[in-house]
Write a protein that holds these residues in place. Sequence first.
Motif, PDB file in Angstrom:
ATOM      1  N   VAL A  75       0.834  -1.206   0.000  1.00 39.28           N
ATOM      2  CA  VAL A  75       0.000   0.000   0.000  1.00 39.28           C
ATOM      3  C   VAL A  75       0.868   1.256   0.000  1.00 39.28           C
ATOM      4  O   VAL A  75       0.536   2.246  -0.649  1.00 39.28           O
ATOM      5  CB  VAL A  75      -0.992  -0.007   1.185  1.00 39.28           C
ATOM      6  N   GLN A  78       1.880   1.763  -3.474  1.00 41.01           N
ATOM      7  CA  GLN A  78       0.757   2.303  -4.239  1.00 41.01           C
ATOM      8  C   GLN A  78       0.559   3.793  -3.944  1.00 41.01           C
ATOM      9  O   GLN A  78       0.280   4.578  -4.853  1.00 41.01           O
ATOM     10  CB  GLN A  78      -0.531   1.545  -3.917  1.00 41.01           C
ATOM     11  N   ARG A  79       0.720   4.185  -2.678  1.00 41.64           N
ATOM     12  CA  ARG A  79       0.564   5.595  -2.313  1.00 41.64           C
ATOM     13  C   ARG A  79       1.613   6.440  -3.019  1.00 41.64           C
ATOM     14  O   ARG A  79       1.321   7.503  -3.555  1.00 41.64           O
ATOM     15  CB  ARG A  79       0.663   5.795  -0.799  1.00 41.64           C
ATOM     16  N   GLN A  83      -1.667   5.791  -6.378  1.00 44.55           N
ATOM     17  CA  GLN A  83      -2.771   4.857  -6.536  1.00 44.55           C
ATOM     18  C   GLN A  83      -3.494   4.551  -5.227  1.00 44.55           C
ATOM     19  O   GLN A  83      -4.447   3.789  -5.210  1.00 44.55           O
ATOM     20  CB  GLN A  83      -2.260   3.548  -7.149  1.00 44.55           C
ATOM     21  N   ALA A  84      -3.017   5.120  -4.123  1.00 44.99           N
ATOM     22  CA  ALA A  84      -3.641   4.919  -2.814  1.00 44.99           C
ATOM     23  C   ALA A  84      -3.389   6.172  -1.979  1.00 44.99           C
ATOM     24  O   ALA A  84      -2.480   6.956  -2.283  1.00 44.99           O
ATOM     25  CB  ALA A  84      -3.059   3.687  -2.112  1.00 44.99           C
ATOM     26  N   THR A  85      -4.192   6.336  -0.954  1.00 46.11           N
ATOM     27  CA  THR A  85      -4.047   7.493  -0.070  1.00 46.11           C
ATOM     28  C   THR A  85      -3.298   7.084   1.199  1.00 46.11           C
ATOM     29  O   THR A  85      -3.144   5.892   1.484  1.00 46.11           O
ATOM     30  CB  THR A  85      -5.424   8.054   0.328  1.00 46.11           C
ATOM     31  N   ASP A  88      -5.378   4.997   3.249  1.00 39.40           N
ATOM     32  CA  ASP A  88      -5.342   3.588   2.838  1.00 39.40           C
ATOM     33  C   ASP A  88      -4.224   2.845   3.559  1.00 39.40           C
ATOM     34  O   ASP A  88      -4.367   1.668   3.888  1.00 39.40           O
ATOM     35  CB  ASP A  88      -5.152   3.464   1.319  1.00 39.40           C
TER      36      ASP A  88
END
Length: 191
Positions: A75, A78-79, A83-85, A88
């Motif tokens: 994650v 991804q952040r 692509q994620a916060t 997340d």
Amino acid sequence: MRKRVSPGESRAAAVAAARELLKSEGAAAVTLQAVAGRVGRTHANLLHHFGTAAGLQRALAEDIAQTVAASIEGVIKQRRAGQATERDVVDAMFEAFRREGAGELIGWVALTRQREALEPVIATIERIIRTMRALGDPRPVDRMTLALTLLAIGDSLAGEEVARACGLDRGAIREVAATTIEALAGSPLRD
């Protein structure tokens, strides 16, 4: 007649059985005898692979730490890619601890004073902090990780019961975590 398996396969099967026992019956149920029964091996066979119950717990902690770290690091990656916060990341940490039984295992190991079994968890936390610093994150990632980890452990142990006692939904602890991380970071979490 038992199927012959390699030492690695036998060890992996024992750790998987220990993980299932942890999830279904709790940390106290993770004994060499119970795990041996689940994998169709003898107590002596598990002693050969792990040395002691603490050795089995350490192997289980290592396995869980790897799973939790992979989830959280995924994650975080991804952040960084947009692509994620950051929220997340908070949610992923709480989910990983609860889903994997990490909080209960950590609590059990600490209460039974077999703290050496926590070394894989400690090493994982240290690696995540080093990675974030190496990527140039100027925030106090050590304090943020400390707060988030301890809140996720507490939530996985008794979050539902404590939230209910406070008259709150269990999700409130994640809001507290997000607010705490924002305060430590000196800026709001990006959504």
